[in-house]
Design a protein around this motif. Structure first.
Motif, short mmCIF file in Angstrom:
data_model
loop_
_atom_site.label_atom_id
_atom_site.label_comp_id
_atom_site.label_asym_id
_atom_site.label_seq_id
_atom_site.Cartn_x
_atom_site.Cartn_y
_atom_site.Cartn_z
N GLY A 199 0.83 -1.20 0.00
CA GLY A 199 0.00 0.00 0.00
C GLY A 199 0.87 1.25 0.00
N PHE A 200 0.38 2.30 -0.65
CA PHE A 200 1.10 3.57 -0.69
C PHE A 200 0.21 4.66 -0.09
N ILE A 201 0.85 5.73 0.32
CA ILE A 201 0.09 6.84 0.91
C ILE A 201 -0.48 7.68 -0.23
N THR A 240 -3.84 4.86 3.21
CA THR A 240 -2.99 3.86 2.56
C THR A 240 -3.84 3.07 1.58
N GLN A 242 -3.86 -0.07 -1.15
CA GLN A 242 -3.22 -1.25 -1.75
C GLN A 242 -3.80 -1.46 -3.14
#
Ligand code: GLU
Length: 604
Positions: A199-201, A240, A242
């Motif tokens: 996951g990324f912000i 977050t 994904q």
């Protein structure tokens, strides 16, 4: 670094006040502060939320060996790590692009296309790779016409399967990697796969764009499921996110190479999403995907001010042809005698752009399907004749495409066509330690493309870059839809050579305004000696068809009355570029990052 930063903050605060009046003083300051710029590894980690104006502060970075500039910090850092592992500029580009497809999905991705300019330092060779989307074999000039034979509304055409062209990004990455990759193909996929799994912000810009687009994204099940929570709320900045489907797709392509994308499960899923769209189905087929080819094109280069060569992508991009026409016309009309605070300088730039855009509309399209007038359009005698039109004090009243000096029977009658691409897209620039350079502009066309998501990535709507009409007043339009043809682009990945050595890499998103953004920075830096970062920060003034667009919330708006006195209409607008690049000076690689986006330069 101190001198540079001091100058930078001076420039920034003064630019807020009145950059144009102060430019001559600033140029003087540049001359005073010519002490050596101290090389530094300065990696700014902060992704500050976008201010209300949409700007974030950027500092120029000076690197010695290698440098990555992209529109997103995740992508810049991942690509930089690849360079550190011994990867080439092409390796780093692949990783950057795969990460961008995850964290900046509105702008580019593997469901889209790209133009890559690559400098191979060992062989001192410049190559242009065309990874542009292609119309399906079943497409015809009626693609964007209603049952009544009138052009469809723009978004009626965009959303759904109809606008989806055969994506070129994976083929471009594959071919350039075969030629110039150093690390294994698979290795380059790991950072994006891991980030998609963990996951990324979500960045402020992505969250803001999802919110703005909720009427379209929220209606397509595939994009609704990804960009909205269970309550139907758009994703928020700082959350977050994904993307397991994307991780899965990338794992397939990492393992199987190009055919993992153009054949098999992913290809079937793309065709299915396009052809089975419930309200706006398209024509993309498995054969179209299987037949896709990257093309290497002749570079378009033109001398500028004796010491430079400005090079870029040829047709089907109109980028370098139009940028070079603007540079040549303004140069011949005496722009270097004028400073940036003189309204006559902006008359030359604005009218040169209008002349170049008239030629673009009439003559530029995919050269495999319509006559290629590139040489005639950059012919010295032709350009001198066009430049003479600028020898006056007020705005041109009437602007037409030029008559090219070709045998009459070689000129097809081509009606002018203009279409305004709406800005998404991304530009990245990379320099590796061996001196190889990537300057690549990549796009899915409109923000979030066709609003169709397959395997965790968005499909492009690049076919709406074609003219919706095939004829105008009985004449055929060069950029009309045809089977297997590539739509005309404005993307302008640029490499400038100084005394025959690479000097500058530059490019931007921004639809057809890309051409104006890139030209303005080239003029500011190469003619007015404004440092690259400040040249990128300068407010935009854009004129394509008579109306002078002035960048909202900047000192450009103060030009309204001066330009109106010269005979232009003016309009204040957000002009959202994403200019990224670097210059190679005796002190090292000096980055330029657009404060209007979320980009980051990383280097050492
Ligand atoms: N589709 C556009 C082109 O190829 C680019 C769109 C954009 O920059 O926003 O010219």
């Amino acid at each position: 670094m101190f001198h540079f930063n001091l100058l930078h903050s001076l420039l920034r605060s003064h630019f807020q006040f009145n950059f144009l009046l102060l430019l001559p003083c600033l140029l003087l300051l540049c001359l005073v502060f010519t002490g050596p710029l101290i090389a530094a590894t300065q990696i700014s980690d902060s992704i500050s939320p976008e201010a209300e104006t949409g700007r974030t502060n950027k500092e120029a970075l000076l690197a010695k060996q290698h440098l990555v500039v992209t529109a997103n910090p995740y992508a810049s850092k991942a690509a930089f790590a690849i360079l550190k592992q011994g990867g080439s500029a092409i390796d780093a580009m692949i990783t950057a692009q795969l990460v961008l497809g995850l964290v900046e999905p509105q702008s580019s991705g593997i469901g889209g296309g790209a133009f890559l300019l690559y400098f191979d330092n060992k062989n001192q060779a410049l190559l242009s790779f065309d990874g542009r989307e292609t119309a399906p074999a079943a497409a015809s000039e009626n693609l964007f016409l209603t049952a009544k034979q009138s052009p469809m509304g723009f978004f009626d055409a965009v959303v759904g399967g109809r606008s989806v062209g055969v994506p070129g990004v994976i083929a471009l990455m594959w071919q350039s990697h075969q030629q110039y990759g150093k690390l294994p193909w698979k290795t380059l996929f790991t950072p994006a796969i891991e980030l998609a799994q963990q996951g990324f912000i979500v960045s402020p810009r992505l969250a803001q764009l999802v919110t703005l687009d909720q009427n379209k994204l929220g209606q397509q099940p595939s994009t609704r499921d990804y960009f909205f929570d269970l309550k139907g709320e758009p994703i928020k900045a700082g959350a977050t996110l994904q993307n397991l489907a994307y991780a899965d797709s990338l794992s397939i392509i990492a393992k199987l190479g190009k055919k993992g994308f153009y054949q098999g499960r992913l290809a079937k899923a793309m065709v299915n999403a396009v052809q089975q769209h419930p309200t706006n189905p398209g024509l993309l087929s498995l054969e179209d995907l299987g037949n896709y080819q990257v093309k290497t094109r002749p570079n378009i280069c033109l001398p500028y001010q004796q010491i430079y060569q400005v090079c870029g992508m040829g047709l089907p991009s109109s980028g370098a042809l139009t940028v070079n026409q603007i540079l040549a016309l303004t140069e011949q009309a005496g722009l270097s005698q004028l400073t940036a605070d003189n309204p006559q300088a902006w008359r030359l730039i604005g009218d040169a752009s209008r002349l170049a855009f008239a030629d673009r509309a009439r003559y530029m399209a995919d050269p495999d399907f319509t006559p290629d007038y590139s040489h005639a359009l950059l012919d010295k005698t032709y350009l001198s004749k066009r430049a003479k039109l600028l020898g006056r004090n007020i705005a041109l009243s009437d602007v037409q495409a030029g008559e090219l000096s070709l045998a009459p029977d070689t000129v097809t009658q081509l009606a002018s066509q203009t279409s305004e691409a709406l800005p998404s897209t991304t530009h990245l620039a990379i320099h590796d330690r061996d001196g190889n350079i990537v300057s690549m502009t990549s796009s899915i066309e409109n923000a979030f493309g066709a609003r169709l998501m397959v395997g965790g990535f968005l499909l492009n709507n690049q076919l709406t870059d074609f003219s919706f009409q095939s004829h105008y007043q009985g004449q055929v339009i060069a950029n009309r839809v045809m089977a297997n043809k590539r739509p005309r682009s404005s993307m302008s990945p640029t490499l400038v050579f100084k005394h025959n050595k690479p000097y500058m890499a530059l490019g931007s998103p921004g639809g057809s305004r890309i051409i104006n953004y890139v030209s303005q920075v080239l003029i500011a830096h190469l003619t007015w000696q404004v440092p690259l970062q400040q040249a990128i920060e300068m407010p935009h003034l854009v004129n394509q068809s008579g109306v002078y667009l002035l960048e909202q919330d900047t000192p450009a708006t103060q030009w309204q009355s001066a330009l109106e006195k010269l005979g232009y209409k003016t309009q204040v607008k957000p002009l959202n570029s994403g200019l990224h690049g670097f210059v190679i000076t005796e002190h090292g690689l000096e980055s330029g990052v657009d404060p209007r986006r979320e980009g980051l330069a990383v280097g050492e």
